[in-house]
Design a protein around this motif. Sequence first.
Motif, PDB file in Angstrom:
ATOM      1  N   TYR A 150     -21.346  28.886  30.670  1.00  0.00           N
ATOM      2  CA  TYR A 150     -20.415  28.725  29.541  1.00  0.00           C
ATOM      3  C   TYR A 150     -20.296  30.038  28.774  1.00  0.00           C
ATOM      4  O   TYR A 150     -19.185  30.444  28.382  1.00  0.00           O
ATOM      5  CB  TYR A 150     -20.936  27.612  28.627  1.00  0.00           C
ATOM      6  N   ASP A 151     -21.428  30.711  28.576  1.00  0.00           N
ATOM      7  CA  ASP A 151     -21.422  31.977  27.843  1.00  0.00           C
ATOM      8  C   ASP A 151     -20.622  33.041  28.593  1.00  0.00           C
ATOM      9  O   ASP A 151     -19.794  33.749  27.999  1.00  0.00           O
ATOM     10  CB  ASP A 151     -22.871  32.440  27.650  1.00  0.00           C
ATOM     11  N   ARG A 152     -20.846  33.159  29.896  1.00  0.00           N
ATOM     12  CA  ARG A 152     -20.132  34.175  30.682  1.00  0.00           C
ATOM     13  C   ARG A 152     -18.625  33.906  30.716  1.00  0.00           C
ATOM     14  O   ARG A 152     -17.814  34.823  30.560  1.00  0.00           O
ATOM     15  CB  ARG A 152     -20.683  34.222  32.114  1.00  0.00           C
ATOM     16  N   MET A 153     -18.267  32.641  30.930  1.00  0.00           N
ATOM     17  CA  MET A 153     -16.841  32.311  31.003  1.00  0.00           C
ATOM     18  C   MET A 153     -16.162  32.485  29.654  1.00  0.00           C
ATOM     19  O   MET A 153     -15.010  32.927  29.570  1.00  0.00           O
ATOM     20  CB  MET A 153     -16.663  30.884  31.516  1.00  0.00           C
ATOM     21  N   GLY A 154     -16.878  32.143  28.579  1.00  0.00           N
ATOM     22  CA  GLY A 154     -16.295  32.321  27.255  1.00  0.00           C
ATOM     23  C   GLY A 154     -16.112  33.777  26.897  1.00  0.00           C
ATOM     24  O   GLY A 154     -15.235  34.133  26.096  1.00  0.00           O
ATOM     25  N   SER A 155     -16.957  34.639  27.491  1.00  0.00           N
ATOM     26  CA  SER A 155     -16.868  36.074  27.203  1.00  0.00           C
ATOM     27  C   SER A 155     -15.851  36.780  28.086  1.00  0.00           C
ATOM     28  O   SER A 155     -15.604  37.978  27.904  1.00  0.00           O
ATOM     29  CB  SER A 155     -18.247  36.726  27.400  1.00  0.00           C
ATOM     30  N   ALA A 156     -15.272  36.053  29.058  1.00  0.00           N
ATOM     31  CA  ALA A 156     -14.322  36.678  29.985  1.00  0.00           C
ATOM     32  C   ALA A 156     -13.043  37.101  29.280  1.00  0.00           C
ATOM     33  O   ALA A 156     -12.369  38.048  29.693  1.00  0.00           O
ATOM     34  CB  ALA A 156     -14.004  35.728  31.145  1.00  0.00           C
ATOM     35  N   GLY A 157     -12.693  36.380  28.215  1.00  0.00           N
ATOM     36  CA  GLY A 157     -11.518  36.764  27.443  1.00  0.00           C
ATOM     37  C   GLY A 157     -10.193  36.359  28.048  1.00  0.00           C
ATOM     38  O   GLY A 157      -9.145  36.852  27.630  1.00  0.00           O
ATOM     39  N   VAL A 158     -10.223  35.468  29.048  1.00  0.00           N
ATOM     40  CA  VAL A 158      -8.974  34.997  29.664  1.00  0.00           C
ATOM     41  C   VAL A 158      -9.038  33.484  29.782  1.00  0.00           C
ATOM     42  O   VAL A 158     -10.101  32.876  29.678  1.00  0.00           O
ATOM     43  CB  VAL A 158      -8.768  35.623  31.065  1.00  0.00           C
ATOM     44  N   GLU A 159      -7.864  32.892  29.981  1.00  0.00           N
ATOM     45  CA  GLU A 159      -7.789  31.453  30.187  1.00  0.00           C
ATOM     46  C   GLU A 159      -7.324  31.190  31.613  1.00  0.00           C
ATOM     47  O   GLU A 159      -6.606  31.987  32.213  1.00  0.00           O
ATOM     48  CB  GLU A 159      -6.815  30.822  29.191  1.00  0.00           C
ATOM     49  N   GLY A 160      -7.777  30.055  32.151  1.00  0.00           N
ATOM     50  CA  GLY A 160      -7.392  29.695  33.503  1.00  0.00           C
ATOM     51  C   GLY A 160      -7.939  28.330  33.835  1.00  0.00           C
ATOM     52  O   GLY A 160      -8.807  27.783  33.126  1.00  0.00           O
ATOM     53  N   ALA A 161      -7.441  27.766  34.924  1.00  0.00           N
ATOM     54  CA  ALA A 161      -7.845  26.409  35.286  1.00  0.00           C
ATOM     55  C   ALA A 161      -9.338  26.324  35.558  1.00  0.00           C
ATOM     56  O   ALA A 161     -10.012  25.371  35.128  1.00  0.00           O
ATOM     57  CB  ALA A 161      -7.044  25.950  36.509  1.00  0.00           C
ATOM     58  N   ASN A 162      -9.867  27.309  36.277  1.00  0.00           N
ATOM     59  CA  ASN A 162     -11.286  27.273  36.613  1.00  0.00           C
ATOM     60  C   ASN A 162     -12.160  27.452  35.378  1.00  0.00           C
ATOM     61  O   ASN A 162     -13.120  26.702  35.161  1.00  0.00           O
ATOM     62  CB  ASN A 162     -11.618  28.362  37.646  1.00  0.00           C
ATOM     63  N   ILE A 163     -11.835  28.446  34.562  1.00  0.00           N
ATOM     64  CA  ILE A 163     -12.644  28.720  33.369  1.00  0.00           C
ATOM     65  C   ILE A 163     -12.548  27.574  32.376  1.00  0.00           C
ATOM     66  O   ILE A 163     -13.561  27.036  31.908  1.00  0.00           O
ATOM     67  CB  ILE A 163     -12.207  30.045  32.721  1.00  0.00           C
TER      68      ILE A 163
END
Length: 220
Positions: A150-163
């Motif tokens: 959750y932390d890594r995906m939240g820090s990605a800075g993009v939105e998408g179906a997988n995230i």
Amino acid sequence: MAKIVKKSPIPLYGAAAVWLLWAVFLPMYALWHFALVAAASVLVWFGLKKLCPDKVLNLPDPEPQPEPEPEPAGQAPEDPIAAERARALSELRRLDDNIEDEKISAQIVHMEEVTGKIFDIVAQQPAKLPQIRRFLNYYLPTTLKLLNAYDRMGSAGVEGANIDGTMGRIDAMMDKVVQAFDKQLDALFADEALDISTDITVLEQMLAREGLGGMQMGQS
């Protein structure tokens, strides 16, 4: 130097060969026949003993092994349970600092508090360690894995179906995870609760037999 005597087997083989050859080529049906072959075997044994003397091996003395260094005074071996407690709590604090979602952050703080209490109880009562094996081996590491994702995906800075889909599933799962942590802590008090319940039942029965079951606090 250490000395080792290595005996030669040739004299023994020679003496045995005398008996074998005598039995094949000469008679052995009278007592004096046995006396002669015995004497002959002894002579052969002594002769071969001089021709093939024992060998003396000189081996170097073994090198002295260094004594193990004593552990520094006051430094005890690290307790694996204490080490796991420190690692888990440190990771939960880091995740709390990184994750901005207030709900999940509050849940992490609660799980950190519960986890610390679980480890503290087991440290005080090591016999309870088997009761938290599943918590240690699955619930706790899996929860940390989910929160790290959750932390890594939240820090990605993009939105998408997988995230978005994965973060949503983790968010929805956290209520059940918190309940599982609470139940694990509660389960550690099961034996104590049973003992207290038994004590209360016995006390109530004794008070009833003495006619004191209906007394209220403060009555004389």
